[in-house]
Design a protein around this motif. Sequence first.
Motif, PDB file in Angstrom:
ATOM      1  N   ILE A   1       0.844  -1.202   0.000  1.00 20.64           N
ATOM      2  CA  ILE A   1       0.000   0.000   0.000  1.00 20.64           C
ATOM      3  C   ILE A   1       0.876   1.248   0.000  1.00 20.64           C
ATOM      4  N   GLU A   2       1.872   1.297   0.887  1.00 22.92           N
ATOM      5  CA  GLU A   2       2.760   2.465   0.947  1.00 22.92           C
ATOM      6  C   GLU A   2       3.483   2.660  -0.386  1.00 22.92           C
ATOM      7  N   GLY A   3       3.951   1.581  -0.973  1.00 20.13           N
ATOM      8  CA  GLY A   3       4.656   1.672  -2.249  1.00 20.13           C
ATOM      9  C   GLY A   3       3.749   2.169  -3.371  1.00 20.13           C
ATOM     10  N   ALA A   4       2.536   1.627  -3.440  1.00 18.42           N
ATOM     11  CA  ALA A   4       1.612   2.036  -4.501  1.00 18.42           C
ATOM     12  C   ALA A   4       1.204   3.500  -4.352  1.00 18.42           C
ATOM     13  N   VAL A   5       0.832   3.899  -3.138  1.00 17.31           N
ATOM     14  CA  VAL A   5       0.382   5.275  -2.915  1.00 17.31           C
ATOM     15  C   VAL A   5       1.524   6.258  -3.178  1.00 17.31           C
ATOM     16  N   THR A   6       2.709   5.941  -2.690  1.00  9.32           N
ATOM     17  CA  THR A   6       3.856   6.831  -2.887  1.00  9.32           C
ATOM     18  C   THR A   6       4.190   6.948  -4.371  1.00  9.32           C
ATOM     19  N   ARG A   7       4.166   5.842  -5.088  1.00  7.50           N
ATOM     20  CA  ARG A   7       4.461   5.893  -6.525  1.00  7.50           C
ATOM     21  C   ARG A   7       3.396   6.686  -7.289  1.00  7.50           C
ATOM     22  N   MET A   8       2.112   6.525  -6.921  1.00  7.59           N
ATOM     23  CA  MET A   8       1.062   7.306  -7.586  1.00  7.59           C
ATOM     24  C   MET A   8       1.265   8.797  -7.354  1.00  7.59           C
ATOM     25  N   LYS A   9       1.631   9.160  -6.111  1.00  9.54           N
ATOM     26  CA  LYS A   9       1.886  10.578  -5.808  1.00  9.54           C
ATOM     27  C   LYS A   9       3.053  11.095  -6.633  1.00  9.54           C
ATOM     28  N   ARG A  10       4.130  10.340  -6.665  1.00 10.79           N
ATOM     29  CA  ARG A  10       5.327  10.787  -7.391  1.00 10.79           C
ATOM     30  C   ARG A  10       5.058  10.848  -8.896  1.00 10.79           C
ATOM     31  N   LEU A  11       4.307   9.897  -9.411  1.00  7.78           N
ATOM     32  CA  LEU A  11       3.962   9.924 -10.829  1.00  7.78           C
ATOM     33  C   LEU A  11       3.112  11.149 -11.145  1.00  7.78           C
ATOM     34  N   SER A  12       2.167  11.458 -10.275  1.00  6.47           N
ATOM     35  CA  SER A  12       1.324  12.637 -10.461  1.00  6.47           C
ATOM     36  C   SER A  12       2.160  13.911 -10.468  1.00  6.47           C
ATOM     37  N   VAL A  13       3.108  14.005  -9.548  1.00  8.39           N
ATOM     38  CA  VAL A  13       3.994  15.174  -9.495  1.00  8.39           C
ATOM     39  C   VAL A  13       4.837  15.253 -10.772  1.00  8.39           C
ATOM     40  N   HIS A  14       5.358  14.118 -11.213  1.00 11.89           N
ATOM     41  CA  HIS A  14       6.167  14.086 -12.441  1.00 11.89           C
ATOM     42  C   HIS A  14       5.351  14.585 -13.636  1.00 11.89           C
ATOM     43  N   LEU A  15       4.135  14.070 -13.798  1.00  9.18           N
ATOM     44  CA  LEU A  15       3.306  14.478 -14.935  1.00  9.18           C
ATOM     45  C   LEU A  15       2.894  15.946 -14.828  1.00  9.18           C
ATOM     46  N   ARG A  16       2.676  16.434 -13.630  1.00  6.73           N
ATOM     47  CA  ARG A  16       2.358  17.859 -13.447  1.00  6.73           C
ATOM     48  C   ARG A  16       3.543  18.720 -13.890  1.00  6.73           C
ATOM     49  N   ARG A  17       4.753  18.295 -13.550  1.00  8.13           N
ATOM     50  CA  ARG A  17       5.954  19.044 -13.973  1.00  8.13           C
ATOM     51  C   ARG A  17       6.099  19.045 -15.487  1.00  8.13           C
ATOM     52  N   VAL A  18       5.851  17.910 -16.109  1.00  6.80           N
ATOM     53  CA  VAL A  18       5.921  17.839 -17.573  1.00  6.80           C
ATOM     54  C   VAL A  18       4.880  18.775 -18.177  1.00  6.80           C
ATOM     55  N   ARG A  19       3.660  18.771 -17.618  1.00 11.90           N
ATOM     56  CA  ARG A  19       2.591  19.658 -18.117  1.00 11.90           C
ATOM     57  C   ARG A  19       2.995  21.122 -17.967  1.00 11.90           C
ATOM     58  N   GLU A  20       3.533  21.478 -16.794  1.00 14.97           N
ATOM     59  CA  GLU A  20       3.936  22.867 -16.550  1.00 14.97           C
ATOM     60  C   GLU A  20       5.030  23.301 -17.520  1.00 14.97           C
ATOM     61  N   LYS A  21       5.990  22.418 -17.782  1.00 18.22           N
ATOM     62  CA  LYS A  21       7.046  22.754 -18.738  1.00 18.22           C
ATOM     63  C   LYS A  21       6.472  22.902 -20.135  1.00 18.22           C
ATOM     64  N   SER A  22       5.553  22.017 -20.489  1.00 17.03           N
ATOM     65  CA  SER A  22       4.913  22.100 -21.798  1.00 17.03           C
ATOM     66  C   SER A  22       4.168  23.419 -21.950  1.00 17.03           C
ATOM     67  N   LEU A  23       3.427  23.803 -20.925  1.00 10.80           N
ATOM     68  CA  LEU A  23       2.695  25.073 -20.986  1.00 10.80           C
ATOM     69  C   LEU A  23       3.662  26.239 -21.126  1.00 10.80           C
ATOM     70  N   ALA A  24       4.761  26.199 -20.389  1.00  9.40           N
ATOM     71  CA  ALA A  24       5.753  27.267 -20.499  1.00  9.40           C
ATOM     72  C   ALA A  24       6.348  27.304 -21.907  1.00  9.40           C
ATOM     73  N   ASP A  25       6.633  26.124 -22.461  1.00 11.55           N
ATOM     74  CA  ASP A  25       7.190  26.057 -23.814  1.00 11.55           C
ATOM     75  C   ASP A  25       6.237  26.655 -24.849  1.00 11.55           C
ATOM     76  N   PHE A  26       4.936  26.539 -24.609  1.00 13.64           N
ATOM     77  CA  PHE A  26       3.933  27.069 -25.538  1.00 13.64           C
ATOM     78  C   PHE A  26       3.391  28.424 -25.074  1.00 13.64           C
ATOM     79  N   ASP A  27       4.053  29.011 -24.073  1.00 15.70           N
ATOM     80  CA  ASP A  27       3.693  30.330 -23.550  1.00 15.70           C
ATOM     81  C   ASP A  27       2.215  30.401 -23.159  1.00 15.70           C
ATOM     82  N   LEU A  28       1.766  29.359 -22.459  1.00  9.37           N
ATOM     83  CA  LEU A  28       0.394  29.303 -21.954  1.00  9.37           C
ATOM     84  C   LEU A  28       0.424  29.236 -20.439  1.00  9.37           C
ATOM     85  N   ASP A  29      -0.523  29.885 -19.801  1.00  8.54           N
ATOM     86  CA  ASP A  29      -0.674  29.625 -18.373  1.00  8.54           C
ATOM     87  C   ASP A  29      -1.755  28.563 -18.211  1.00  8.54           C
ATOM     88  N   ARG A  30      -1.865  28.055 -17.009  1.00 12.67           N
ATOM     89  CA  ARG A  30      -2.791  26.942 -16.751  1.00 12.67           C
ATOM     90  C   ARG A  30      -4.230  27.313 -17.103  1.00 12.67           C
TER      91      ARG A  30
END
Length: 165
Positions: free
Chosen positions: A25-54
Amino acid sequence: MEPQDWTDEHVELWQAVLPDLDPDIEGAVTRMKRLSVHLRRVREKSLADFDLDRQEFDTLHKLAGRGGDATPSDLAADLDLAPASVTGRLDTLERRGFVRRTPSKSDRRRVDVELTELGRATWLGAMDVLGDEEYRLLGTLSKGERRQLADMLRRIMVVAEGGGA
């Protein structure tokens, strides 16, 4: 032996502190959180690259989801915002050439909002960056494993959303 990730050390550390901790349970929940953070960072970088705010991206996304045409009240409902907030967003998007507002053909008191080619291309570009990363990550799984993962996460979300035991 399976390759190790950051979470393996995290679980090991916390098992020493909390002996009753379920490592799966700890491993699954922690990995889901970290994956979510990773994808949020990719999204934020993508938005910055396209000069868009959220907010701009979210509005373009909802408009694209309606086939590129909507009323401001449709967008307000989709975005769960007050109509005045949507008006401000549309003003900005229109100045940038991403949307066009035209008088409604069916009701002259209304306006219709249309996604322009530039708006569609910008939205798609930002979407592609995140989509490519999602495919890169989940591409490590077979089609059957991806289906199984989606099914398991659905079961968990049904409970999280209050629809299950």
